[in-house]
Design a protein around this motif. Sequence first.
Motif, PDB file in Angstrom:
ATOM      1  N   HIS A 319       9.659  -8.068 -39.740  1.00 40.16           N
ATOM      2  CA  HIS A 319       9.867  -6.745 -39.122  1.00 40.16           C
ATOM      3  C   HIS A 319       8.611  -5.871 -39.175  1.00 40.16           C
ATOM      4  O   HIS A 319       8.464  -5.024 -40.064  1.00 40.16           O
ATOM      5  N   HIS A 351       9.330  -3.085 -30.513  1.00 39.67           N
ATOM      6  CA  HIS A 351      10.573  -2.516 -29.967  1.00 39.67           C
ATOM      7  C   HIS A 351      10.948  -3.174 -28.650  1.00 39.67           C
ATOM      8  O   HIS A 351      10.084  -3.634 -27.899  1.00 39.67           O
ATOM      9  N   GLU A 390      12.484  -6.287 -32.430  1.00 39.98           N
ATOM     10  CA  GLU A 390      13.486  -5.387 -32.997  1.00 39.98           C
ATOM     11  C   GLU A 390      14.315  -4.916 -31.823  1.00 39.98           C
ATOM     12  O   GLU A 390      13.917  -3.996 -31.101  1.00 39.98           O
ATOM     13  N   SER A 415      18.714  -3.320 -34.514  1.00 36.89           N
ATOM     14  CA  SER A 415      18.795  -1.992 -35.147  1.00 36.89           C
ATOM     15  C   SER A 415      19.294  -0.944 -34.154  1.00 36.89           C
ATOM     16  O   SER A 415      19.071  -1.059 -32.957  1.00 36.89           O
ATOM     17  N   HIS A 417      18.811   2.745 -32.749  1.00 34.77           N
ATOM     18  CA  HIS A 417      17.807   3.810 -32.671  1.00 34.77           C
ATOM     19  C   HIS A 417      18.261   4.986 -31.826  1.00 34.77           C
ATOM     20  O   HIS A 417      17.614   6.026 -31.824  1.00 34.77           O
ATOM     21  N   HIS A 445      17.710  -1.659 -40.791  1.00 32.64           N
ATOM     22  CA  HIS A 445      18.121  -0.363 -41.389  1.00 32.64           C
ATOM     23  C   HIS A 445      19.561   0.039 -41.038  1.00 32.64           C
ATOM     24  O   HIS A 445      19.786   0.865 -40.163  1.00 32.64           O
ATOM     25  N   ASP A 506       8.855  -2.760 -42.050  1.00 31.57           N
ATOM     26  CA  ASP A 506       8.904  -1.992 -40.800  1.00 31.57           C
ATOM     27  C   ASP A 506       7.537  -1.349 -40.575  1.00 31.57           C
ATOM     28  O   ASP A 506       7.435  -0.171 -40.226  1.00 31.57           O
TER      29      ASP A 506
HETATM   30 ZN   LIG Z   1      13.869   0.505 -36.359  1.00 26.41          ZN
END
Ligand SMILES: [Zn+2]
Length: 556
Positions: A319, A351, A390, A415, A417, A445, A506
């Motif tokens: 990550h 991303h 991600e 994840s 967001h 997360h 991250d």
């Molecule tokens: Zn994230």
Amino acid sequence: MTDNSSILAKLNLFAKLSELHDENPFKYKSYTTAAFNLKKIKEPFVEMDLQDLLTIQGVGKSVTQAMEQIIQTGSFPGLDAWLQKTPSGVVDMLNIKGLGPKKVKVIWEEMGIDNVSDLLDACRQNRLVETKGFGLKTQAEIMKAIEFSMTSQGQWHYARLLDKCNTFKDEIKSIFPGYKFEYSGDFRRCCNTINGLVCVTSIDLMELYEYFEGLELECEVEDDEISFLFEGQIPFTIICTDSLDFERVLFETTGSKEHLNMLDYQQGGHIGFTTEEAFYQSKNLPFIVPEQREGRDELEYNLNDQHFIEYGQLKGVLHNHTNYSDGLNTLKEMAEYAKSQHFQYLGVCDHSKSAGYARGLDEDRVEQQMREIDELNAKLLPFKIFKGIESDILSDGSLDYEDEFLAKFDFIVASIHSNLTMSEEKANARLLKAIENPYTTILGHPTGRLLLMRSGYPIDHKLIIDACAANHVAIELNAHPYRLDIDWTWIQYAQKKGVWVSINPDAHEKMGYHDMYFGTLAARKGGLLTQNTLNAKNLEEFEAFLMERRKLKNLI
Ligand SMILES: [Zn+2]
Ligand SMILES: [Zn+2]
């Protein structure tokens, strides 16, 4: 205060005040962009040549000039001018999460509210609901944000204190060589956030007091304790004790009350034990490391022959972001640095395409990155870069690409967001759908929290961990010191269910890898064993893990 975050906060405040006062966006937009992009720089601005920052998007001459003035004077003329025109309570409102300048303007000008406590009152009386642009939902959110900021006062992130505390300890030790000096309390327990600092020393109280007097440090003495404000704001108590009693006092002030009760520890009733180890031994108990002395289930899970994860045992970094999306470094720089730090593999997870704010990658860009990974892998052998992403978990719980495309990745961190404000029911449903997606490898997360800033959306932890177990999905312990998400208190449950925990930095720049240190502390606090840590696997083991998963999911 001229640390990076306070400098950036002033740039942001300038932009918000400009918007509040209807300034032309042309004059302040770049400050917001600059503050956002500069967050990723870890090196202190005060030690840098600010001209080097001019290559970063949004950073122009006016921004670096403002930064220079903040470093020298604490502010800059543009900011001062707005502050003069704005009541301080209105400035406070701008710092509440979820309250942008537009809403603050309505609250201030139309509702006549110019401070935070009046705003909280108005919310409690449902006065915001009647105002245009505010609904019941917004009002509840504002109320929650205010309450959260109130309870967060007087706490600091552990990571923000660590270097400062070590420097202070080194200073004291160099002035008083041969004496004992150790941090205690929640700092020694490596809590995520710290209420204040306590330490124990064998230095003579009067000698220490005189030393502080020489520094013109304002401090108070009561009994055998000296108290002062560290860095001008953090309550700090030093307990002076006899060298022979040092370990006992250290022990008494380290563990939480609950931990001491659990041990039937009577204050002052166990005089003269020489080491903490000896005390646990006298009780026929295993030694409990300081970070675990919370009074939860540490006596149950501390068994013989087990090993809690250590930073040096991490073999891979999963990550991470590159400058393909919102990272600062190139893929090559990220890979070479990971290799130089003796990691065996790197998981690149930029991303996904819906994350427009972070320059998320569309299919073409992903394929371009994958080609570059292949080229680098050929050169960096035996080091390996894994192709990851991600993926945003969209509002309906689906991932961000079609299945055929998801199949191209080696692994996927999923994840949330966007649309963070949701009920527990909605959050659970969204996460469950993502966990059930066969392509999801790691849940990123899990709550989206930002410690001391945002409490994260509510989730049913047991339900989510059970689903990860059933679907062979690992859970991230996001190691960014503001996240530390999943919370350490859930690690035992995850371990019992056989869920892998991955300590992920991250990282948005290469130095970010080192945040895994803080993730490891949180993991140890929760009793994470090396054998259950996903990225403690060596390269071959990690590859085998990915292969095994594919088979289990019928993907090959
Ligand atoms: Zn994230
Ligand atoms: Zn990320």
